[in-house]
Design a protein around this motif. Structure first.
Motif, PDB file in Angstrom:
ATOM      1  N   GLU A  79      23.684 -17.707  43.060  1.00  7.17           N
ATOM      2  CA  GLU A  79      23.003 -18.998  43.262  1.00  7.17           C
ATOM      3  C   GLU A  79      21.688 -18.806  44.032  1.00  7.17           C
ATOM      4  O   GLU A  79      20.663 -19.418  43.695  1.00  7.17           O
ATOM      5  N   SER A  80      21.743 -17.963  45.047  1.00 10.62           N
ATOM      6  CA  SER A  80      20.541 -17.712  45.843  1.00 10.62           C
ATOM      7  C   SER A  80      19.454 -17.047  45.008  1.00 10.62           C
ATOM      8  O   SER A  80      18.264 -17.372  45.127  1.00 10.62           O
ATOM      9  N   LYS A  81      19.861 -16.110  44.133  1.00  8.73           N
ATOM     10  CA  LYS A  81      18.883 -15.427  43.270  1.00  8.73           C
ATOM     11  C   LYS A  81      18.231 -16.414  42.310  1.00  8.73           C
ATOM     12  O   LYS A  81      17.013 -16.369  42.092  1.00  8.73           O
ATOM     13  N   GLU A  82      19.006 -17.319  41.749  1.00  8.80           N
ATOM     14  CA  GLU A  82      18.458 -18.320  40.826  1.00  8.80           C
ATOM     15  C   GLU A  82      17.479 -19.249  41.556  1.00  8.80           C
ATOM     16  O   GLU A  82      16.393 -19.554  41.053  1.00  8.80           O
ATOM     17  N   THR A  83      17.900 -19.674  42.740  1.00  9.51           N
ATOM     18  CA  THR A  83      17.026 -20.548  43.527  1.00  9.51           C
ATOM     19  C   THR A  83      15.727 -19.825  43.879  1.00  9.51           C
ATOM     20  O   THR A  83      14.631 -20.384  43.785  1.00  9.51           O
ATOM     21  N   PHE A  84      15.858 -18.568  44.269  1.00 10.25           N
ATOM     22  CA  PHE A  84      14.685 -17.785  44.635  1.00 10.25           C
ATOM     23  C   PHE A  84      13.739 -17.621  43.455  1.00 10.25           C
ATOM     24  O   PHE A  84      12.520 -17.783  43.580  1.00 10.25           O
TER      25      PHE A  84
ATOM     26  N   LYS B 268      27.649 -16.981  45.603  1.00 13.55           N
ATOM     27  CA  LYS B 268      26.569 -17.482  46.447  1.00 13.55           C
ATOM     28  C   LYS B 268      25.298 -16.643  46.278  1.00 13.55           C
ATOM     29  O   LYS B 268      24.179 -17.167  46.298  1.00 13.55           O
TER      30      LYS B 268
ATOM     31  N   LYS C  14       7.265 -25.105  51.299  1.00 10.78           N
ATOM     32  CA  LYS C  14       7.970 -23.910  50.842  1.00 10.78           C
ATOM     33  C   LYS C  14       8.322 -23.003  52.012  1.00 10.78           C
ATOM     34  O   LYS C  14       9.346 -22.321  52.002  1.00 10.78           O
TER      35      LYS C  14
ATOM     36  N   THR D  71      11.524 -24.200  53.432  1.00 13.51           N
ATOM     37  CA  THR D  71      12.620 -23.833  52.540  1.00 13.51           C
ATOM     38  C   THR D  71      12.900 -22.341  52.627  1.00 13.51           C
ATOM     39  O   THR D  71      14.060 -21.901  52.636  1.00 13.51           O
TER      40      THR D  71
ATOM     41  N   SER E   5      16.236 -20.408  53.772  1.00 17.90           N
ATOM     42  CA  SER E   5      16.850 -19.406  52.893  1.00 17.90           C
ATOM     43  C   SER E   5      17.110 -18.107  53.642  1.00 17.90           C
ATOM     44  O   SER E   5      18.148 -17.463  53.467  1.00 17.90           O
TER      45      SER E   5
ATOM     46  N   LYS F  67      13.413 -19.522  40.782  1.00 18.22           N
ATOM     47  CA  LYS F  67      12.795 -20.799  40.402  1.00 18.22           C
ATOM     48  C   LYS F  67      11.742 -21.249  41.418  1.00 18.22           C
ATOM     49  O   LYS F  67      10.641 -21.667  41.056  1.00 18.22           O
ATOM     50  N   LEU F  68      12.118 -21.149  42.687  1.00 15.73           N
ATOM     51  CA  LEU F  68      11.282 -21.762  43.720  1.00 15.73           C
ATOM     52  C   LEU F  68      10.116 -20.893  44.145  1.00 15.73           C
ATOM     53  O   LEU F  68       9.013 -21.372  44.352  1.00 15.73           O
TER      54      LEU F  68
END
Length: 470
Positions: free
Chosen positions: A200-205, A197, A164, A167, A171, A207-208
């Protein structure tokens, strides 16, 4: 009688199949297993008269059944002697909780008590104690397995955090680039692309990291944290994220120029070894300055020494080493034993300037793998001279000549020996310090006051593991 049926080599009573008595041509008897061991070391010499029997095949020697038959009359049970009657205390009264001889049973001992043979009582007690010990061993083994399970979970958690971390670092870089692109956007189309973008970054953040880290904290809390700390840890994580978001909104001149990496500025001068999980292996990278958000360990620079004297543990001394010096590296190697010798078993030599300014406890030797004492340097070209000098202060760890402390002669020192200062020496500097005591100085004071000081021994030593960075 017992001496006649005891092997002179191992001092054990002869026993059929296990310690069979066999007689050498010179007439001396030993158990076969001892003679096999003697011959295995080279020449077969009689342990008693030193006669050579190299041509004798020990396995073909006949058992001395005469001696073996006498062993049956020898009891391994050790009885005390009755102080009143002088007879063996062969009986045990369960109610009086006392040993008795045969005459005690009929002279003053209460009738009707439960009495048994001492040998039988010993065997019963041995069996009961063995059962209790085995039960405790099973419980300890269970706890040991649980400890290994938790340790494995910690390692797995570190591996996941390393992944992580990489990643997260990527990020950071992507968000920084996105921020620069957003500021330079000159059309609605470019602004909308940036908006997509960001989403998308907020969704990835979410989730991950937010979900992943919250669940990780919750899972670890079940095993490692008391109930009242579970919520605190999770809330602390969320608050940390919220604080970063608030700082990103308000910002300042530094964060406007490079908002993503601003949080790392204060750590840029910290030497670290970067952690990476790759191909099912946890890797430690080469030492470098901490400059990104990947998971790293601070370079270890603190060691510990545990001192004992007179069979009593005095306590632990923690020393921070100045690792840019070769003397500090030699000291750390002796704490860890990485070059073979170590401080384990090393003894204090003397106290210099006792009860005066510049009082120091001196160690002049370390212990080799062969359990020998030595004072030869393990590393060459150790620092010397005024370029490395510092004032003598309380807790300073140094290497110097006794003459530098205002006592003794220059040859009272060697390239290994070290001092721990227990009091400062105003106006006096020393040329070879390489560390300082950060905790446990009171242990050194106790060692200085122990008489004789040569009883003070280092019984444990090693490295203090540093905290995780970022």
């Amino acid at each position: 009688m017992r001496e006649a049926v005891t092997c002179p080599v191992c001092s054990e009573v002869y026993q059929a199949s296990v310690r069979e008595p066999v007689t050498l041509p010179c007439g001396h008897t030993f158990c076969r297993s001892c003679l096999v061991a003697v011959k295995g070391r080279g020449n077969l010499l009689c342990p008693t008269c030193r006669t050579s029997h190299n041509q004798v095949n020990v396995q073909q020697l006949s058992v001395n059944y005469t001696i073996l038959s006498l062993t049956s009359s020898i009891s391994n049970t050790e009885y005390g002697t009755c102080g009143t009657h002088g007879d063996d205390l062969k009986y045990w009264c369960c109610e009086c909780d006392a040993q008795l001889c045969s005459l005690c049973l009929y002279s003053g001992h209460p009738q009707g008590h439960s009495v048994q043979l001492a040998k039988a009582y010993i065997q019963e007690k041995q069996a009961a104690l063995a059962d209790e010990i085995n039960l405790l061993c099973m419980k300890l083994e269970s706890q040991h397995e649980e400890m290994k399970r938790r340790f494995t979970m910690v390692l797995q958690g570190m591996s996941e955090l390393c992944q992580k971390g990489y990643t997260l670092n990527d990020s950071w870089v992507n968000l920084n680039q996105l921020l620069q692109q957003t500021r330079k956007a000159t059309s609605i189309e470019l602004v909308k692309k940036a908006d997509e973008k960001v989403k998308e970054s907020k969704e990835t953040f979410q989730k991950l990291f937010i979900k992943g880290l919250d669940s990780a904290v919750a899972d670890s809390s079940k095993d490692c944290l008391p109930n009242d700390k579970k919520v605190i840890e999770t809330d602390s994580l969320k608050k940390n994220v919220e604080d970063k978001q608030e700082k990103a909104k308000t910002g300042n001149e530094a964060t406007e120029k490079n908002p993503v990496m601003a949080s790392n500025i204060s750590k840029s001068n910290v030497q670290c070894v970067r952690l990476e999980y790759k191909k099912s292996q946890l890797l430690l990278h080469c030492i470098s300055l901490h400059s990104d958000t990947r998971l790293s360990l601070q370079v270890p620079s603190e060691v510990f020494l545990e001192a004992s004297a007179g069979g009593k543990c005095l306590g632990q001394v923690n020393i921070r080493l100045w690792c840019h010096l070769r003397r500090a590296h030699q000291f750390m190697a002796l704490c860890l034993g990485t070059l073979g010798p170590s401080f384990l078993g090393a003894k204090a030599d003397r106290v210099f300037n006792q009860d005066c300014a510049g009082e120091c406890l001196a160690f002049r030797n370390y212990v080799t793998p062969n359990n020998e004492r030595s004072n030869r340097p393990l590393i060459t070209d150790l620092e010397q001279g005024p370029a490395n000098s510092k004032p003598i202060t309380e807790g300073l760890v140094m290497q110097c000549n006794a003459r530098d402390l205002g006592c003794g002669h220059a040859n009272d020192m060697n390239e290994f020996a070290f001092f721990i200062c227990t009091s400062g020496y105003p106006g006096k500097s020393i040329s070879c310090p390489f560390g300082e005591v950060v905790s446990g100085l009171e242990v050194v004071w106790d060692a200085v006051n122990h008489n004789p000081v040569t009883e003070v021994t280092i019984t444990q030593c090693g490295l203090v593991l540093p905290d995780l960075v970022q």
